[in-house]
Write an enzyme that holds these catalytic residues in place. Sequence first.
Site, PDB file in Angstrom:
ATOM      1  N   LEU A 239     -24.087  49.652 -53.198  1.00 30.91           N
ATOM      2  CA  LEU A 239     -24.249  51.087 -53.368  1.00 30.91           C
ATOM      3  C   LEU A 239     -23.611  51.880 -52.243  1.00 30.91           C
ATOM      4  O   LEU A 239     -23.684  51.493 -51.070  1.00 30.91           O
ATOM      5  CB  LEU A 239     -25.740  51.449 -53.389  1.00 30.91           C
ATOM      6  CG  LEU A 239     -26.541  51.127 -54.645  1.00 30.91           C
ATOM      7  CD1 LEU A 239     -28.026  51.189 -54.320  1.00 30.91           C
ATOM      8  CD2 LEU A 239     -26.205  52.108 -55.750  1.00 30.91           C
ATOM      9  N   HIS A 240     -23.015  53.014 -52.608  1.00 28.00           N
ATOM     10  CA  HIS A 240     -22.689  54.027 -51.618  1.00 28.00           C
ATOM     11  C   HIS A 240     -24.010  54.587 -51.092  1.00 28.00           C
ATOM     12  O   HIS A 240     -24.983  54.723 -51.851  1.00 28.00           O
ATOM     13  CB  HIS A 240     -21.868  55.138 -52.283  1.00 28.00           C
ATOM     14  CG  HIS A 240     -21.274  56.113 -51.307  1.00 28.00           C
ATOM     15  ND1 HIS A 240     -22.032  57.059 -50.651  1.00 28.00           N
ATOM     16  CD2 HIS A 240     -19.996  56.300 -50.886  1.00 28.00           C
ATOM     17  CE1 HIS A 240     -21.257  57.779 -49.877  1.00 28.00           C
ATOM     18  NE2 HIS A 240     -20.013  57.336 -49.985  1.00 28.00           N
ATOM     19  N   PRO A 241     -24.101  54.908 -49.802  1.00 28.26           N
ATOM     20  CA  PRO A 241     -25.386  55.398 -49.260  1.00 28.26           C
ATOM     21  C   PRO A 241     -26.009  56.552 -50.033  1.00 28.26           C
ATOM     22  O   PRO A 241     -27.239  56.614 -50.176  1.00 28.26           O
ATOM     23  CB  PRO A 241     -25.020  55.813 -47.828  1.00 28.26           C
ATOM     24  CG  PRO A 241     -23.888  54.896 -47.461  1.00 28.26           C
ATOM     25  CD  PRO A 241     -23.096  54.728 -48.727  1.00 28.26           C
ATOM     26  N   GLY A 243     -26.046  56.975 -53.078  1.00 27.74           N
ATOM     27  CA  GLY A 243     -26.598  56.518 -54.347  1.00 27.74           C
ATOM     28  C   GLY A 243     -27.912  55.772 -54.208  1.00 27.74           C
ATOM     29  O   GLY A 243     -28.545  55.427 -55.215  1.00 27.74           O
TER      30      GLY A 243
END
Length: 361
Positions: A239-241, A243
């Site tokens: 995950l992107h942070p 998200g």
Amino acid sequence: MMSNAATDPRSLMLRPVALADLPALERIAAASEHGISSLPNDSAKLRLRIERSLEAFASMDDASGEETYLFVLEDRARGEVVGTSGIAASAGFHDRFYSYRNEFVVHASSQLGVSRRLHTLHLCHDLTGYTLLTSFYIAPDYSSGLAPQLLSRARLLFILLFAERFNDRIAAESPGLADAAGQSPFWDAVGRRFFAMDYPQAEAVTGGRSKAFIADLMPHSPIYVPLLPEAAQWAIGQLHPVGELPFSILQDEGFDADTYIDIFDGGPTVEASLGLLRTVKHARQLSLQADEGAPGAAQDWHLVVTGERASFRAVLAEIAQTAHGLPPGHEVRERLGLGDDAGARLLVSPLRPSALELERV
């Protein structure tokens, strides 16, 4: 914007987007990072998105599946939009909805006595036709506390109320790893090889998350993950942070995150049956004529939703788990503008189910 610590959850309301919300959506789209929001950073496109949403909410015709619904979260104490979330009635309505499906294959040699289990990615459109949760954004000052819960989970009650317009299978994409410039290690190793564009350019060309024509250029044979660069392997399912918060809410609901990933950035794509999701399993209808139940009963935070499609509203309220209704004069009725309307539908679901409810599952 005030800090979340000073935010009273009772001041929050989720409602359908309106044309007057365009400036707020422009701010949100500009604040969103590369590949994170499905809201285009373009005023004309945002206006079109609002207009299409208004048509979907207001339409009296049978649903076609191409409807997109956009909600805004408003802090009514400040008259300020602090978040967005959306629903696409049918993923891939105009084009097939592509994902990579995680699979494992076994290669073995009896002569050498060697057996290897290898991770592979298979391009597929298994999720075409699923109802898709989209466009989650919450202002940073509101990202803790109950605001994100209302913003994400109330959509599930909207789907439940108007189930004839949606699939009973639900999916949601989560943003994968990308750096500050929007470069994605998974895209660089896979997509860019077959589509000569950087990740932000590809996102812009496809207008958000429509990926059909990019998938047409991708190899349809399995991708063997061990052959990818280490950075791309690490990015699969990560995950992107930004998200992490919406993803954690969906996981708590009961979505499965192990099977599919996004073909752009390798972020996890979750899916589930609507009826198995926690908010839906524990939803119940309250009467506007019955009382609140036993005096002195413990109060717990609930999602409370009401209205027809175009007038849908969702708020947070402390209600007893044993409550059968909200009597006239109840503060929640006032916040929802119900007054003495005894015929309105009122659906509630606890943010944390009681032990008694969990025993019934």
